[in-house]
Design a protein around this motif. Structure first.
Motif, PDB file in Angstrom:
ATOM      1  N   ILE A  58       0.831  -1.210   0.000  1.00 47.79           N
ATOM      2  CA  ILE A  58       0.000   0.000   0.000  1.00 47.79           C
ATOM      3  C   ILE A  58       0.859   1.251   0.000  1.00 47.79           C
ATOM      4  O   ILE A  58       0.540   2.236  -0.670  1.00 47.79           O
ATOM      5  N   THR A  59       1.951   1.241   0.725  1.00 46.44           N
ATOM      6  CA  THR A  59       2.806   2.436   0.764  1.00 46.44           C
ATOM      7  C   THR A  59       3.478   2.703  -0.570  1.00 46.44           C
ATOM      8  O   THR A  59       3.899   3.831  -0.828  1.00 46.44           O
ATOM      9  N   GLN A  60       3.582   1.704  -1.427  1.00 44.91           N
ATOM     10  CA  GLN A  60       4.208   1.896  -2.740  1.00 44.91           C
ATOM     11  C   GLN A  60       3.215   2.347  -3.806  1.00 44.91           C
ATOM     12  O   GLN A  60       3.603   2.618  -4.931  1.00 44.91           O
ATOM     13  N   LEU A  61       1.931   2.455  -3.462  1.00 47.67           N
ATOM     14  CA  LEU A  61       0.924   2.895  -4.433  1.00 47.67           C
ATOM     15  C   LEU A  61       1.004   4.404  -4.647  1.00 47.67           C
ATOM     16  O   LEU A  61       1.357   5.158  -3.735  1.00 47.67           O
ATOM     17  N   ASN A  62       0.640   4.850  -5.871  1.00 47.64           N
ATOM     18  CA  ASN A  62       0.571   6.286  -6.114  1.00 47.64           C
ATOM     19  C   ASN A  62      -0.825   6.780  -5.743  1.00 47.64           C
ATOM     20  O   ASN A  62      -1.694   6.007  -5.352  1.00 47.64           O
ATOM     21  N   LEU A  63      -1.069   8.057  -5.884  1.00 44.63           N
ATOM     22  CA  LEU A  63      -2.311   8.666  -5.430  1.00 44.63           C
ATOM     23  C   LEU A  63      -3.543   8.120  -6.161  1.00 44.63           C
ATOM     24  O   LEU A  63      -4.579   7.874  -5.536  1.00 44.63           O
ATOM     25  N   LEU A  64      -3.456   7.913  -7.456  1.00 49.88           N
ATOM     26  CA  LEU A  64      -4.593   7.381  -8.220  1.00 49.88           C
ATOM     27  C   LEU A  64      -4.917   5.953  -7.788  1.00 49.88           C
ATOM     28  O   LEU A  64      -6.089   5.578  -7.670  1.00 49.88           O
ATOM     29  N   GLU A  65      -3.885   5.150  -7.555  1.00 48.03           N
ATOM     30  CA  GLU A  65      -4.110   3.770  -7.127  1.00 48.03           C
ATOM     31  C   GLU A  65      -4.721   3.715  -5.732  1.00 48.03           C
ATOM     32  O   GLU A  65      -5.564   2.873  -5.444  1.00 48.03           O
ATOM     33  N   VAL A  66      -4.339   4.648  -4.868  1.00 49.90           N
ATOM     34  CA  VAL A  66      -4.914   4.712  -3.518  1.00 49.90           C
ATOM     35  C   VAL A  66      -6.393   5.060  -3.605  1.00 49.90           C
ATOM     36  O   VAL A  66      -7.230   4.485  -2.900  1.00 49.90           O
ATOM     37  N   SER A  67      -6.738   5.983  -4.499  1.00 44.14           N
ATOM     38  CA  SER A  67      -8.136   6.354  -4.684  1.00 44.14           C
ATOM     39  C   SER A  67      -8.952   5.163  -5.181  1.00 44.14           C
ATOM     40  O   SER A  67     -10.047   4.903  -4.699  1.00 44.14           O
ATOM     41  N   GLU A  68      -8.399   4.438  -6.158  1.00 45.58           N
ATOM     42  CA  GLU A  68      -9.061   3.243  -6.677  1.00 45.58           C
ATOM     43  C   GLU A  68      -9.250   2.198  -5.582  1.00 45.58           C
ATOM     44  O   GLU A  68     -10.316   1.583  -5.450  1.00 45.58           O
ATOM     45  N   LEU A  69      -8.203   1.997  -4.784  1.00 43.82           N
ATOM     46  CA  LEU A  69      -8.255   1.023  -3.692  1.00 43.82           C
ATOM     47  C   LEU A  69      -9.345   1.389  -2.688  1.00 43.82           C
ATOM     48  O   LEU A  69     -10.122   0.529  -2.250  1.00 43.82           O
ATOM     49  N   SER A  70      -9.439   2.654  -2.340  1.00 42.87           N
ATOM     50  CA  SER A  70     -10.459   3.059  -1.368  1.00 42.87           C
ATOM     51  C   SER A  70     -11.866   2.861  -1.926  1.00 42.87           C
ATOM     52  O   SER A  70     -12.772   2.448  -1.206  1.00 42.87           O
ATOM     53  N   GLN A  71     -12.069   3.132  -3.218  1.00 43.70           N
ATOM     54  CA  GLN A  71     -13.387   2.922  -3.823  1.00 43.70           C
ATOM     55  C   GLN A  71     -13.770   1.444  -3.822  1.00 43.70           C
ATOM     56  O   GLN A  71     -14.907   1.084  -3.512  1.00 43.70           O
ATOM     57  N   VAL A  72     -12.809   0.579  -4.152  1.00 46.55           N
ATOM     58  CA  VAL A  72     -13.083  -0.854  -4.172  1.00 46.55           C
ATOM     59  C   VAL A  72     -13.389  -1.360  -2.766  1.00 46.55           C
ATOM     60  O   VAL A  72     -14.321  -2.147  -2.550  1.00 46.55           O
ATOM     61  N   LEU A  73     -12.633  -0.896  -1.783  1.00 54.14           N
ATOM     62  CA  LEU A  73     -12.878  -1.316  -0.395  1.00 54.14           C
ATOM     63  C   LEU A  73     -14.242  -0.840   0.097  1.00 54.14           C
ATOM     64  O   LEU A  73     -14.943  -1.561   0.804  1.00 54.14           O
ATOM     65  N   LYS A  74     -14.634   0.369  -0.269  1.00 55.33           N
ATOM     66  CA  LYS A  74     -15.945   0.886   0.123  1.00 55.33           C
ATOM     67  C   LYS A  74     -17.061   0.029  -0.454  1.00 55.33           C
ATOM     68  O   LYS A  74     -18.042  -0.262   0.221  1.00 55.33           O
ATOM     69  N   LYS A  75     -16.900  -0.405  -1.697  1.00 53.45           N
ATOM     70  CA  LYS A  75     -17.926  -1.234  -2.324  1.00 53.45           C
ATOM     71  C   LYS A  75     -17.986  -2.614  -1.684  1.00 53.45           C
ATOM     72  O   LYS A  75     -19.052  -3.117  -1.376  1.00 53.45           O
ATOM     73  N   ARG A  76     -16.828  -3.230  -1.519  1.00 50.47           N
ATOM     74  CA  ARG A  76     -16.808  -4.597  -0.981  1.00 50.47           C
ATOM     75  C   ARG A  76     -17.228  -4.672   0.471  1.00 50.47           C
ATOM     76  O   ARG A  76     -17.866  -5.626   0.907  1.00 50.47           O
ATOM     77  N   LEU A  77     -16.868  -3.673   1.265  1.00 48.53           N
ATOM     78  CA  LEU A  77     -17.179  -3.688   2.695  1.00 48.53           C
ATOM     79  C   LEU A  77     -18.454  -2.927   3.035  1.00 48.53           C
ATOM     80  O   LEU A  77     -18.798  -2.789   4.208  1.00 48.53           O
ATOM     81  N   ASN A  78     -19.120  -2.381   2.017  1.00 50.71           N
ATOM     82  CA  ASN A  78     -20.360  -1.610   2.198  1.00 50.71           C
ATOM     83  C   ASN A  78     -20.163  -0.457   3.181  1.00 50.71           C
ATOM     84  O   ASN A  78     -20.934  -0.268   4.117  1.00 50.71           O
ATOM     85  N   LEU A  79     -19.109   0.309   2.990  1.00 47.40           N
ATOM     86  CA  LEU A  79     -18.822   1.457   3.851  1.00 47.40           C
ATOM     87  C   LEU A  79     -19.427   2.716   3.245  1.00 47.40           C
ATOM     88  O   LEU A  79     -19.379   2.915   2.025  1.00 47.40           O
ATOM     89  N   PRO A  80     -19.991   3.603   4.089  1.00 50.46           N
ATOM     90  CA  PRO A  80     -20.519   4.864   3.548  1.00 50.46           C
ATOM     91  C   PRO A  80     -19.369   5.814   3.217  1.00 50.46           C
ATOM     92  O   PRO A  80     -18.259   5.678   3.727  1.00 50.46           O
ATOM     93  N   ASP A  81     -19.657   6.753   2.344  1.00 55.59           N
ATOM     94  CA  ASP A  81     -18.644   7.752   2.019  1.00 55.59           C
ATOM     95  C   ASP A  81     -18.397   8.630   3.228  1.00 55.59           C
ATOM     96  O   ASP A  81     -19.328   9.119   3.869  1.00 55.59           O
ATOM     97  N   ALA A  82     -17.139   8.867   3.551  1.00 59.01           N
ATOM     98  CA  ALA A  82     -16.780   9.727   4.672  1.00 59.01           C
ATOM     99  C   ALA A  82     -16.938  11.168   4.228  1.00 59.01           C
ATOM    100  O   ALA A  82     -16.583  11.525   3.106  1.00 59.01           O
ATOM    101  N   PRO A  83     -17.491  12.041   5.092  1.00 56.71           N
ATOM    102  CA  PRO A  83     -17.639  13.437   4.697  1.00 56.71           C
ATOM    103  C   PRO A  83     -16.264  14.092   4.550  1.00 56.71           C
ATOM    104  O   PRO A  83     -15.375  13.875   5.359  1.00 56.71           O
TER     105      PRO A  83
END
Length: 179
Positions: A58-83
Motif C-alpha cells: 500500500i505504501t508503494q501505491l501512487n495517489l490514483l491507485e490509492v483512490s481506486e483502492l479506497s473505492q473498491v474497499l468501500k464497495k466490498r465492505l459496504n462502507l458509507p462515504d466519509a464526509p
C-alpha cells in the motif's frame, strides 16, 4: 502392556493418588515451559508477515491507485462515504458560534442542595430535621450524614423544592448552598 495391568490391579485409593501425581507432573511440565517476555512500552509489537506485506504494498501505491483502492474497499465492505472537510472548515464553524450567542441561554431547571457547615450547638436539631426531611434515613444514618459535611443533601430537584429544603435546614443551623 504390563504397566497397564499393574494400574488396573491397583486399589481405588492408590489409583487416585497415581492420577494426582500424573496431573501434578503435567502442571510442572507446563510451568517449566519458557515464558514469553512482554515488550517494553515504547517498542512496537511484532506484526505478522502477511500484514507487513500489505503495508509495504500500500505504501508503494501512487495517489490514483490509492483512490481506486479506497473505492473498491468501500464497495466490498459496504462502507458509507466519509464526509470531506473543506479547506476552510474552521472558518465555517465561526458563524455558528455567533448564532449561539444571539439565542437566549437555557434556564436551569435542576438544582443541587449542598450543606457546607452547621452550628455545633444545634447539631441534635439538625440531625432530627435531616431524618424527617430525607426519606429512608434513620437516626444513625442522619447523624453520619450530618457529620460528613460538606455533602450534597439532594440533587436534581426543582427550584421551589430546593428553596424549601434550604429554609428548613437553615432554621436549625445549617449553612446551605444551592447550585
Amino acid at each position: 502392556m504390563n504397566g497397564i495391568r499393574i494400574i488396573t490391579k491397583l486399589p481405588y485409593r492408590q489409583w487416585r493418588s497415581f492420577s494426582r501425581c500424573s496431573i501434578l507432573h503435567q502442571e510442572i511440565a507446563q510451568a517449566a515451559a519458557p515464558l514469553t517476555i512482554p515488550l517494553p512500552e515504547g517498542v512496537d509489537k511484532p506484526v505478522s508477515p502477511k500484514i507487513e506485506k500489505l503495508v509495504t504494498d500500500i505504501t508503494q501505491l501512487n495517489l490514483l491507485e490509492v483512490s481506486e483502492l479506497s473505492q473498491v474497499l468501500k464497495k466490498r465492505l459496504n462502507l458509507p462515504d466519509a464526509p470531506v472537510m473543506p479547506a476552510g472548515g474552521f472558518a465555517i464553524a465561526a458563524p455558528a458560534q455567533e448564532e449561539e450567542v444571539a439565542t437566549p441561554k437555557a434556564v436551569k431547571t435542576n438544582f443541587t442542595v449542598k450543606m457546607t457547615k452547621f452550628d455545633d450547638k444545634q447539631k441534635v436539631a439538625l440531625i432530627k430535621e435531616v431524618k424527617s426531611l430525607l426519606e429512608g434515613f434513620n437516626l444513625v444514618q442522619a447523624k453520619k450524614f450530618v457529620e460528613s459535611v460538606p455533602t450534597i443533601v439532594k440533587a436534581d430537584i426543582s427550584k421551589d423544592e430546593a428553596e424549601k429544603l434550604k429554609e428548613a435546614l437553615s432554621k436549625v443551623g445549617a449553612v446551605i448552598e444551592i447550585e
